[in-house]
Design a protein around this motif. Sequence first.
Motif, PDB file in Angstrom:
ATOM      1  N   THR A 155       0.821  -1.208   0.000  1.00  0.00           N
ATOM      2  CA  THR A 155       0.000   0.000   0.000  1.00  0.00           C
ATOM      3  C   THR A 155       0.860   1.266   0.000  1.00  0.00           C
ATOM      4  N   PRO A 156       0.272   2.428  -0.367  1.00  0.00           N
ATOM      5  CA  PRO A 156       1.058   3.662  -0.487  1.00  0.00           C
ATOM      6  C   PRO A 156       1.778   4.068   0.791  1.00  0.00           C
ATOM      7  N   ASP A 157       1.192   3.775   1.972  1.00  0.00           N
ATOM      8  CA  ASP A 157       1.830   4.207   3.216  1.00  0.00           C
ATOM      9  C   ASP A 157       3.155   3.505   3.462  1.00  0.00           C
ATOM     10  N   ARG A 158       3.381   2.359   2.826  1.00  0.00           N
ATOM     11  CA  ARG A 158       4.663   1.670   2.963  1.00  0.00           C
ATOM     12  C   ARG A 158       5.727   2.263   2.041  1.00  0.00           C
ATOM     13  N   ILE A 159       5.298   2.974   1.026  1.00  0.00           N
ATOM     14  CA  ILE A 159       6.213   3.523   0.020  1.00  0.00           C
ATOM     15  C   ILE A 159       6.495   5.006   0.258  1.00  0.00           C
ATOM     16  N   ILE A 160       5.448   5.770   0.546  1.00  0.00           N
ATOM     17  CA  ILE A 160       5.619   7.217   0.710  1.00  0.00           C
ATOM     18  C   ILE A 160       5.947   7.502   2.169  1.00  0.00           C
ATOM     19  N   THR A 161       7.215   7.700   2.421  1.00  0.00           N
ATOM     20  CA  THR A 161       7.767   7.895   3.757  1.00  0.00           C
ATOM     21  C   THR A 161       8.628   9.156   3.748  1.00  0.00           C
ATOM     22  N   PRO A 162       9.079   9.624   4.911  1.00  0.00           N
ATOM     23  CA  PRO A 162      10.004  10.772   4.895  1.00  0.00           C
ATOM     24  C   PRO A 162      11.213  10.528   3.998  1.00  0.00           C
ATOM     25  N   ALA A 163      11.723   9.297   3.968  1.00  0.00           N
ATOM     26  CA  ALA A 163      12.893   8.996   3.136  1.00  0.00           C
ATOM     27  C   ALA A 163      12.562   9.118   1.655  1.00  0.00           C
ATOM     28  N   SER A 164      11.433   8.574   1.214  1.00  0.00           N
ATOM     29  CA  SER A 164      11.099   8.625  -0.213  1.00  0.00           C
ATOM     30  C   SER A 164      10.742  10.038  -0.649  1.00  0.00           C
ATOM     31  N   VAL A 165      10.110  10.806   0.228  1.00  0.00           N
ATOM     32  CA  VAL A 165       9.795  12.196  -0.095  1.00  0.00           C
ATOM     33  C   VAL A 165      11.086  13.007  -0.231  1.00  0.00           C
ATOM     34  N   ARG A 166      12.027  12.771   0.665  1.00  0.00           N
ATOM     35  CA  ARG A 166      13.310  13.474   0.578  1.00  0.00           C
ATOM     36  C   ARG A 166      14.034  13.086  -0.717  1.00  0.00           C
ATOM     37  N   ASN A 167      14.008  11.799  -1.063  1.00  0.00           N
ATOM     38  CA  ASN A 167      14.610  11.364  -2.323  1.00  0.00           C
ATOM     39  C   ASN A 167      14.000  12.118  -3.497  1.00  0.00           C
ATOM     40  N   ALA A 168      12.674  12.217  -3.499  1.00  0.00           N
ATOM     41  CA  ALA A 168      11.988  12.892  -4.598  1.00  0.00           C
ATOM     42  C   ALA A 168      12.385  14.365  -4.684  1.00  0.00           C
ATOM     43  N   ALA A 169      12.514  15.027  -3.537  1.00  0.00           N
ATOM     44  CA  ALA A 169      12.893  16.437  -3.531  1.00  0.00           C
ATOM     45  C   ALA A 169      14.313  16.633  -4.050  1.00  0.00           C
ATOM     46  N   ILE A 170      15.215  15.759  -3.667  1.00  0.00           N
ATOM     47  CA  ILE A 170      16.605  15.861  -4.135  1.00  0.00           C
ATOM     48  C   ILE A 170      16.672  15.651  -5.639  1.00  0.00           C
ATOM     49  N   VAL A 171      15.968  14.649  -6.133  1.00  0.00           N
ATOM     50  CA  VAL A 171      15.959  14.383  -7.572  1.00  0.00           C
ATOM     51  C   VAL A 171      15.347  15.555  -8.323  1.00  0.00           C
ATOM     52  N   ALA A 172      14.289  16.137  -7.778  1.00  0.00           N
ATOM     53  CA  ALA A 172      13.683  17.305  -8.416  1.00  0.00           C
ATOM     54  C   ALA A 172      14.706  18.425  -8.582  1.00  0.00           C
ATOM     55  N   MET A 173      15.462  18.704  -7.532  1.00  0.00           N
ATOM     56  CA  MET A 173      16.474  19.756  -7.605  1.00  0.00           C
ATOM     57  C   MET A 173      17.538  19.437  -8.651  1.00  0.00           C
ATOM     58  N   ALA A 174      17.941  18.184  -8.736  1.00  0.00           N
ATOM     59  CA  ALA A 174      18.994  17.784  -9.669  1.00  0.00           C
ATOM     60  C   ALA A 174      18.538  17.824 -11.118  1.00  0.00           C
ATOM     61  N   THR A 175      17.219  17.754 -11.347  1.00  0.00           N
ATOM     62  CA  THR A 175      16.715  17.771 -12.720  1.00  0.00           C
ATOM     63  C   THR A 175      16.477  19.172 -13.260  1.00  0.00           C
ATOM     64  N   GLY A 176      16.510  20.191 -12.411  1.00  0.00           N
ATOM     65  CA  GLY A 176      16.148  21.526 -12.862  1.00  0.00           C
ATOM     66  C   GLY A 176      14.647  21.690 -12.911  1.00  0.00           C
ATOM     67  N   CYS A 177      14.006  21.263 -11.844  1.00  0.00           N
ATOM     68  CA  CYS A 177      12.553  21.092 -11.814  1.00  0.00           C
ATOM     69  C   CYS A 177      11.782  22.387 -11.982  1.00  0.00           C
ATOM     70  N   SER A 178      10.521  22.214 -12.341  1.00  0.00           N
ATOM     71  CA  SER A 178       9.566  23.313 -12.391  1.00  0.00           C
ATOM     72  C   SER A 178       9.350  23.897 -10.999  1.00  0.00           C
ATOM     73  N   THR A 179       9.078  25.193 -10.943  1.00  0.00           N
ATOM     74  CA  THR A 179       8.736  25.812  -9.663  1.00  0.00           C
ATOM     75  C   THR A 179       7.448  25.223  -9.090  1.00  0.00           C
ATOM     76  N   ASN A 180       6.608  24.678  -9.943  1.00  0.00           N
ATOM     77  CA  ASN A 180       5.367  24.060  -9.474  1.00  0.00           C
ATOM     78  C   ASN A 180       5.616  22.820  -8.624  1.00  0.00           C
ATOM     79  N   ALA A 181       6.823  22.269  -8.709  1.00  0.00           N
ATOM     80  CA  ALA A 181       7.148  21.102  -7.886  1.00  0.00           C
ATOM     81  C   ALA A 181       6.921  21.394  -6.408  1.00  0.00           C
ATOM     82  N   VAL A 182       7.140  22.624  -6.006  1.00  0.00           N
ATOM     83  CA  VAL A 182       7.049  22.981  -4.591  1.00  0.00           C
ATOM     84  C   VAL A 182       5.639  22.752  -4.066  1.00  0.00           C
ATOM     85  N   VAL A 183       4.655  23.358  -4.725  1.00  0.00           N
ATOM     86  CA  VAL A 183       3.290  23.278  -4.215  1.00  0.00           C
ATOM     87  C   VAL A 183       2.740  21.860  -4.317  1.00  0.00           C
ATOM     88  N   HIS A 184       3.092  21.145  -5.382  1.00  0.00           N
ATOM     89  CA  HIS A 184       2.570  19.783  -5.549  1.00  0.00           C
ATOM     90  C   HIS A 184       3.256  18.782  -4.617  1.00  0.00           C
TER      91      HIS A 184
END
Length: 579
Positions: A253-282
Amino acid sequence: MTDPVKTPSQLRSARWFAPDDLRSFGHRSRLMQLGYGEEDFRDKPVIGILNTWSELNSCHAHFRERAQDVRRGVLQAGGFPVELPALSVDESFTKPTSMLYRNMLAMETEEMIRSHPLDGVVLMGGCDKTTPGLVMGAISAGVPMIYLPAGPMLRGHFAGRTLGSGSDAWKYWDERRAGNITDDEWLGVQGGIARSAGTCMTMGTASTMTAITDAMGLTLPGASSIPAVDSGHQRMGAECGRRIVGMVWEDLTPDRIITPASVRNAAIVAMATGCSTNAVVHLIAMARRAGVALSLDDLDALGRDTPLIANVRPSGKDYLMEDFFQAGGLRALMKQIEDRLDGSALTVTGRSLAQNLQGAEVFDDDVIRPLSNPVYREGSLAVLRGNLCPDGAIIKPAACDPKYHLHEGPALVFDSYPDMKKAVDDEDLQITPDTVMVLRNAGPQGGPGFPEWGMLPIPKALIRQGHRDMLRISDARMSGTSYGACVLHVAPESFVGGPLALLRTGDIIRMDLNARRLDMLVPDDELAARKAAWTPPQPRFERGWGWMFERHVTQADQGCDFDFLQTDFGRVAGEPDIF
């Protein structure tokens, strides 16, 4: 697939179909009305295929066929597929802004899953708001889910030039306004900039959000990079169908996957890709649906420490998403920064992120740069604070002229988009390159709906002088394909009485990017007097969805989710208990 932890009698759908009672008789008979026999659905996971296809969503033009690929995979794995239409929330045609309807899609997704006999879901999205909307709703519903990203379209072309959707539209429009583009050339750009089904092929909001979902572990590894019309995308669709059946039996289930660690991973990857500013709100909204407290300060800290290594427009200078895919895609980028990520994070594969990255490699180190040669030394986004934005504002440093990283100039304030649009086409407008253009009443409530108006057009008077950038500030968003010295998401927004509402034309604004400051150089006593004289504007809506949106949407720094959908009201939607 790992060993199953569920038996057929424990399937969620069994509550609809298994009992020997009148209600279940009705459920079974209605499936038979659709041409199915009990052998089609008895003791099998029912898999919902939530499809955001629409004839007004060119990004998802291939989703009719792709749903059939998913169906094939579900059947191969022994599941029972059912396709359900979901709100498309297209980016190009929805007015005043698709952001007004992201939360509608999230609510629809949550309720569609909750109220139907679905054991797991494949979420089909990609166009900007569909990714967060689908994921937010599925998180709250709590059943196993996997995300199928639409994938980017092919590179644009015109007259030997490579075109990137959005980014080159803005660029050539400025040249047309300057008189440098003929009608025939403009028509050529119009016809060549979008050549296939799929999302924007720049690192706009669509590719940013699918990459975030990929990095969070919610897609098959690297699925976000596959072009929409590549045959690999069809194969990925079928594999999504097969994999979701396994996830149901494993109760992944999603609660086993979406954790502080996975959210942090996603934020780091977003920064490394040159992400859209919309990434913040979403990303904030998605994280908070899962009970993960993510803040602007968290994102700014990660941004300071994460180099931008994807040389993809608009933050990069040379390449597009098709090039990124051929260079190794998101798995290769994540492999480059693997030591910054939490490799133990669980993913939809049932394996860890580190296991999914095994064997990934970069095939073109100009597209996906090594850490020793980044596109920009810090990440894609920075968070500003000051007396103009006490709750924060966003800027994309790599996508603007460095001379604006420290800037001071007089404000030119517009209270509405039509007023601003009229002024910028006035060739006699009294403005200098040091002027700071400001648009207000364009936030979540004021827009209404937080429209993408933040890349304010350069006034024609400056374009004719050769200028292509200037400092611009608003409480709006901007397209992820946009660029320039644009400060966005000013919070609190002016419509609710934030400090931006007190700014006047001629006031001096100072931005210090390195210090993360944005201030209006106005004495505190003067601001207090202006605040006392300020009167709230009339509400934008008197009925319907807009009325509900305006009264319950949170501010930009909190993700613009509805207050009653956040985890204070319960992390997972309750199951229906009346059949």
